[in-house]
Design a protein around this motif. Structure first.
Motif, mmCIF file in Angstrom:
data_model
loop_
_atom_site.group_PDB
_atom_site.id
_atom_site.type_symbol
_atom_site.label_atom_id
_atom_site.label_comp_id
_atom_site.label_asym_id
_atom_site.label_seq_id
_atom_site.Cartn_x
_atom_site.Cartn_y
_atom_site.Cartn_z
ATOM 1 N N ALA A 76 0.666 -1.186 -0.063
ATOM 2 C CA ALA A 76 0.012 0.006 -0.049
ATOM 3 C C ALA A 76 0.819 1.293 0.083
ATOM 4 O O ALA A 76 0.396 2.352 -0.453
ATOM 5 C CB ALA A 76 -0.905 0.146 1.169
ATOM 6 N N TYR A 109 -1.634 -2.723 -7.114
ATOM 7 C CA TYR A 109 -3.068 -3.165 -6.861
ATOM 8 C C TYR A 109 -3.945 -1.851 -6.265
ATOM 9 O O TYR A 109 -4.885 -1.851 -6.734
ATOM 10 C CB TYR A 109 -2.882 -4.298 -5.575
ATOM 11 N N HIS A 110 -3.186 -0.930 -5.554
ATOM 12 C CA HIS A 110 -4.024 0.309 -5.091
ATOM 13 C C HIS A 110 -4.205 1.054 -6.214
ATOM 14 O O HIS A 110 -5.019 2.176 -5.822
ATOM 15 C CB HIS A 110 -3.219 0.794 -3.855
ATOM 16 N N ASP A 111 -3.728 1.211 -7.383
ATOM 17 C CA ASP A 111 -3.807 1.968 -8.343
ATOM 18 C C ASP A 111 -5.263 1.497 -9.075
ATOM 19 O O ASP A 111 -6.224 2.389 -9.490
ATOM 20 C CB ASP A 111 -3.063 1.913 -9.452
ATOM 21 N N GLU A 140 -7.561 -0.505 -7.225
ATOM 22 C CA GLU A 140 -8.598 -0.802 -5.981
ATOM 23 C C GLU A 140 -8.097 0.413 -4.864
ATOM 24 O O GLU A 140 -7.678 0.101 -4.010
ATOM 25 C CB GLU A 140 -8.654 -1.984 -5.490
ATOM 26 N N PRO A 141 -8.284 1.710 -5.295
ATOM 27 C CA PRO A 141 -7.707 2.634 -4.238
ATOM 28 C C PRO A 141 -8.598 2.623 -2.881
ATOM 29 O O PRO A 141 -7.849 3.062 -2.086
ATOM 30 C CB PRO A 141 -8.175 3.921 -5.004
ATOM 31 N N ASN A 142 -9.490 2.150 -2.812
ATOM 32 C CA ASN A 142 -10.160 1.839 -1.406
ATOM 33 C C ASN A 142 -10.118 0.539 -0.817
ATOM 34 O O ASN A 142 -10.840 0.329 0.137
ATOM 35 C CB ASN A 142 -11.847 2.289 -1.494
ATOM 36 N N SER A 143 -9.253 -0.052 -1.447
ATOM 37 C CA SER A 143 -8.930 -1.356 -0.643
ATOM 38 C C SER A 143 -8.215 -1.068 0.739
ATOM 39 O O SER A 143 -7.453 -0.301 0.936
ATOM 40 C CB SER A 143 -8.097 -2.320 -1.627
ATOM 41 N N THR A 144 -8.710 -2.377 1.710
ATOM 42 C CA THR A 144 -8.054 -2.395 2.850
ATOM 43 C C THR A 144 -6.985 -3.161 2.882
ATOM 44 O O THR A 144 -6.396 -3.218 4.094
ATOM 45 C CB THR A 144 -9.223 -3.078 3.857
ATOM 46 N N SER A 177 -3.035 -3.834 2.606
ATOM 47 C CA SER A 177 -1.904 -2.944 2.898
ATOM 48 C C SER A 177 -0.613 -3.709 2.634
ATOM 49 O O SER A 177 0.402 -3.331 2.592
ATOM 50 C CB SER A 177 -1.983 -2.591 4.594
#
Length: 172
Positions: free
Chosen positions: A78, A100-102, A104-108, A110
């Motif tokens: 993250a 991955y966070h690009d 799914e920016p709201n993903s938990t 980390s």
């Protein structure tokens, strides 16, 4: 007979979801590379996740395996950036570099500790290690609170500088 049925029910419960796999002698194992090395007792020996990783990835060249582990660790970080993926990518990589966070920016999520990583699988078997060789690896895992598998699939190509990733993506 009663012990056998109870044993089968317990084994089935342990295999529910993707947290467990079956070892070579039928023992349930926890094949989570890089996470806790929990031991699960089998009938004739104790398997650790390292045992399972060695059994399932023995055909994968060590250099490719090391790159895959480093790549998926950076991909799910993250706090990471696309720059951390760049060293693993081929000269011919023609896509936008995304973590991955690009996607799914709201993903938990980390990092890889938040995943139930099951196994690295190779879809190619005849690797000679010469320039131009290709192999496809997939990291098979579950997201928390999901009961289906997801795959981070990577296509490796052998370049003069070593193995590099020519493409990658998530699949259900």
């Amino acid at each position: 007979m009663r012990k056998f049925i109870v044993g089968m029910l317990l084994a089935g419960a342990m295999l529910a979801g993707c947290g467990g796999q079956t070892g070579v002698d039928g023992a349930v194992v926890d094949p989570v590379p890089g996470q806790n090395e929990s031991e699960v007792k089998g009938e004739s020996r104790i398997y650790t996740s390292e045992d399972f990783l060695q059994e399932t990835t023995k055909e994968i060249p060590q250099e490719v395996k090391d790159i895959m582990v480093a790549f998926y660790t950076a991909y799910f970080d993250a706090e990471g950036s696309a720059d951390k993926l760049q060293p693993y990518l081929s000269e011919t990589f023609a896509y936008e570099v995304e973590l991955y966070h690009d996607i799914e920016p709201n993903s938990t999520i980390s990092g890889t500790d938040d995943l139930d990583v099951c196994v690295i699988k190779m879809q190619s078997s005849d690797i000679k290690g010469v320039v131009g060789d290709e192999c496809i690896l997939a990291l098979e895992f579950c997201f928390p609170n999901e009961d289906s598998l997801t795959y981070l699939t990577t296509k490796f190509v052998r370049e003069s500088s070593g193995w590099k990733i020519a493409s990658y993506g998530l699949e259900k």
